[in-house]
Scaffold this active site. Structure first.
Site, PDB file in Angstrom:
ATOM      1  CD  GLN A   1      -2.733   1.085   2.528  1.00 20.07           C
ATOM      2  OE1 GLN A   1      -2.256   1.029   3.656  1.00 20.07           O
ATOM      3  NE2 GLN A   1      -4.035   1.100   2.305  1.00 20.07           N
TER       4      GLN A   1
ATOM      5  CE1 TYR B   1      -3.491   8.318   7.386  1.00 27.91           C
ATOM      6  CE2 TYR B   1      -4.718   6.578   6.278  1.00 27.91           C
ATOM      7  CZ  TYR B   1      -4.117   7.075   7.415  1.00 27.91           C
ATOM      8  OH  TYR B   1      -4.144   6.364   8.588  1.00 27.91           O
TER       9      TYR B   1
ATOM     10  NE  ARG C   1     -11.535  -5.438  12.389  1.00 30.84           N
ATOM     11  CZ  ARG C   1     -12.691  -4.867  12.594  1.00 30.84           C
ATOM     12  NH1 ARG C   1     -12.955  -4.332  13.774  1.00 30.84           N
ATOM     13  NH2 ARG C   1     -13.604  -4.822  11.636  1.00 30.84           N
TER      14      ARG C   1
HETATM   15  C1  LIG Z   1      -4.480  -2.855  13.419  1.00 34.06           C
HETATM   16  C2  LIG Z   1      -5.051  -2.236  12.184  1.00 34.06           C
HETATM   17  C3  LIG Z   1      -4.234  -1.441  11.382  1.00 34.06           C
HETATM   18  C4  LIG Z   1      -4.746  -0.891  10.189  1.00 34.06           C
HETATM   19  N1  LIG Z   1      -3.906  -0.201   9.360  1.00 34.06           N
HETATM   20  C5  LIG Z   1      -4.347   0.171   8.132  1.00 34.06           C
HETATM   21  C6  LIG Z   1      -3.453   0.700   7.167  1.00 34.06           C
HETATM   22  O1  LIG Z   1      -2.248   0.834   7.401  1.00 34.06           O
HETATM   23  N2  LIG Z   1      -3.959   1.045   5.967  1.00 34.06           N
HETATM   24  C7  LIG Z   1      -5.288   0.888   5.661  1.00 34.06           C
HETATM   25  O2  LIG Z   1      -5.698   1.197   4.552  1.00 34.06           O
HETATM   26  N3  LIG Z   1      -6.156   0.384   6.544  1.00 34.06           N
HETATM   27  C8  LIG Z   1      -5.714   0.001   7.764  1.00 34.06           C
HETATM   28  N4  LIG Z   1      -6.590  -0.588   8.636  1.00 34.06           N
HETATM   29  C9  LIG Z   1      -7.983  -0.808   8.220  1.00 34.06           C
HETATM   30  C10 LIG Z   1      -8.101  -2.180   7.553  1.00 34.06           C
HETATM   31  O3  LIG Z   1      -7.348  -2.252   6.373  1.00 34.06           O
HETATM   32  C11 LIG Z   1      -9.551  -2.511   7.201  1.00 34.06           C
HETATM   33  O4  LIG Z   1     -10.010  -1.510   6.330  1.00 34.06           O
HETATM   34  C12 LIG Z   1     -10.447  -2.613   8.428  1.00 34.06           C
HETATM   35  O5  LIG Z   1      -9.786  -3.278   9.484  1.00 34.06           O
HETATM   36  C13 LIG Z   1     -11.739  -3.362   8.118  1.00 34.06           C
HETATM   37  O6  LIG Z   1     -11.464  -4.681   7.704  1.00 34.06           O
HETATM   38  P1  LIG Z   1     -11.678  -5.932   8.704  1.00 34.06           P
HETATM   39  O7  LIG Z   1     -13.063  -5.839   9.266  1.00 34.06           O
HETATM   40  O8  LIG Z   1     -11.491  -7.148   7.824  1.00 34.06           O
HETATM   41  O9  LIG Z   1     -10.651  -5.848   9.771  1.00 34.06           O
HETATM   42  C14 LIG Z   1      -6.105  -1.112   9.843  1.00 34.06           C
HETATM   43  C15 LIG Z   1      -6.914  -1.902  10.665  1.00 34.06           C
HETATM   44  C16 LIG Z   1      -6.405  -2.472  11.823  1.00 34.06           C
HETATM   45  C17 LIG Z   1      -7.299  -3.350  12.652  1.00 34.06           C
END
Ligand SMILES: Cc1cc2nc3c(=O)[nH]c(=O)nc-3n(C[C@H](O)[C@H](O)[C@H](O)COP(=O)(O)O)c2cc1C
Length: 401
Positions: free
Chosen positions: A108, A183, A359
């Protein structure tokens, strides 16, 4: 779109091979970017390599290295990875480990815009589409952002192109451009943060001019067959921000610009950080890991009122993502609260080519293999979001042990 959700011999369509731009993935599951916190001094560590190797060995089609800045001034934190020649050998080790485990690797690429606490910034000012108070950096000595001028804009476009070129050199199979979560490129797209009166602000066409110029430059650098994904917001999640009517227009413009897939997300880190993931709000843990004392105190005093909590729901972006699905042909990645085999099947049934998981795979890096072998039907993730605090402690991990 796969024709059927489950195919003849008991397998599920989500586990079938699929094209993404000029490459083929072994299945339709993408580990989405979750900031790892595993780059001391901005250099990818052995832990980062192992993290992605384990995800690849656990069965995903493609894993995504999170939030690599395209330039030193595009960093949210001083210790964040930014793309440069010096880290290419380490990244090459990472992509080799992922490939050896049978998956593809994406990275990314982003620029934080005004959302920065990086005190190494020239004049201790971050950059954004328009002048703004930078509440996130206020306590850390980066109190304001200045409006970017033409030269800044040209530089950022070049930085995205150069970073993508280095990512390809490092063996990545794809790049994901961060157009969401508040961002820089998202700040340009959002009517709430872009108040420019020139050709980079105003109408949606103007607010999309910078993101589209970035896509064009990246395409020039990586060639026609190299997959370029974009992560976008369905909604910013606050009044006055981007809403679904315009985010459909964002997807249509990206499709016309030749993007290979769009990852549909939402939320604005500086205003609605938990809109991104829903579920628990681990304030106690966030205060524990906060390194800046003024920020710690601010979190203690105002955290509960300033950081809004959103209830978790499986596939929480599905309703909004359907509107985009109806409007474009380009491959779409459904994201947000996918935890189970049923969720993966639903994504296919709803016409999405890919599903991304964050997650669920932090909790169970080998979930996909176990789902595929019939050893599990869902992740053990309980959406407590304590992994969000962990990334600032010793690197992202699931606290369930
Ligand atoms: C610990 C953590 C760090 C994250 N860091 C980023 C990131 O660096 N870039 C990004 O686009 N989204 C980031 N996200 C968001 C995730 O990419 C994703 O959009 C969000 O967790 C929803 O997906 P999920 O329900 O499968 O976890 C982060 C989420 C978590 C939990």
């Amino acid at each position: 779109m796969p024709d059927t959700v489950t195919i003849a011999n008991g397998h599920h369509a989500v586990f079938t091979r699929c094209r993404l731009g000029g490459i083929e993935l072994r299945n339709r599951i993408i580990k989405t970017a979750t900031y790892e916190g595993m780059c001391p001094d901005g250099v990818p560590s052995a832990a980062l390599i192992e993290h992605h190797r384990a995800l690849a060995a656990g069965g995903v089609g493609m894993t995504t290295v999170a939030y690599c800045a395209v330039s030193p001034n595009g960093r949210t934190f001083a210790e964040q990875m930014y793309m440069r020649d010096a880290i290419v050998p380490k990244l090459r080790e990472l992509t080799r480990a992922v490939h050896d485990a049978g998956a593809a690797a994406s990275i990314q690429l982003g620029h934080c815009g005004f959302f920065s606490r990086n005190t190494a910034l020239p004049g201790r000012r971050s950059l954004g589409p328009s002048f703004t108070i930078n509440q996130y950096g206020l306590m850390s000595g980066v109190p304001v952002a200045r409006a970017m001028n033409e030269a800044d804009i040209v530089e950022v476009i070049g930085d995205f192109g150069a970073a993508a070129g280095r990512a390809a050199d490092a063996g990545f199979d794809a790049v994901e451009l961060h157009l969401g979560h508040g961002y820089l490129l998202s700040q340009f797209i959002s009517p709430a943060t872009n108040h420019r009166r020139d050709r980079w602000g105003g109408s949606l066409d103007n607010r999309m001019r910078l993101p589209l110029a970035v896509v064009e430059r990246v395409r020039q650098r990586v060639g026609a067959r190299f997959p370029i994904l974009a992560k976008t917001n369905l909604r910013d999640g606050f009044r006055g921000g981007l809403e679904l009517d315009e985010s459909v227009g964002v997807a249509q413009r990206l499709e016309a610009a030749g993007i290979d897939a769009i990852v549909l997300s939402g939320g604005f880190t500086s205003k609605t950080p938990f809109y991104l993931f829903r579920g628990g709000r681990p304030l106690k843990e966030m205060i524990e890991v906060e390194k800046s004392w003024p920020q710690k105190i601010a979190l203690r005093l105002f955290g509960a009122s300033a950081i809004k909590e959103y209830p978790f729901k499986e596939l929480f972006f599905l309703d909004d993502a359907r509107a985009v699905r109806r409007a474009v042909q380009v491959p779409l990645v459904l994201l947000g609260g996918a935890l189970s085999l049923d969720n993966l099947d639903s994504a296919m049934h709803e016409g999405f080519e890919f599903v991304a998981m964050g997650r669920a795979l932090i909790a169970d890096p080998d979930l996909i293999n176990r789902l595929q072998r019939g050893e599990a039907t869902r992740s053990r993730c309980i959406s407590c979001n304590k992994c969000v605090a962990e990334m600032d402690r010793n690197g992202v991990r699931c606290v369930l042990g």
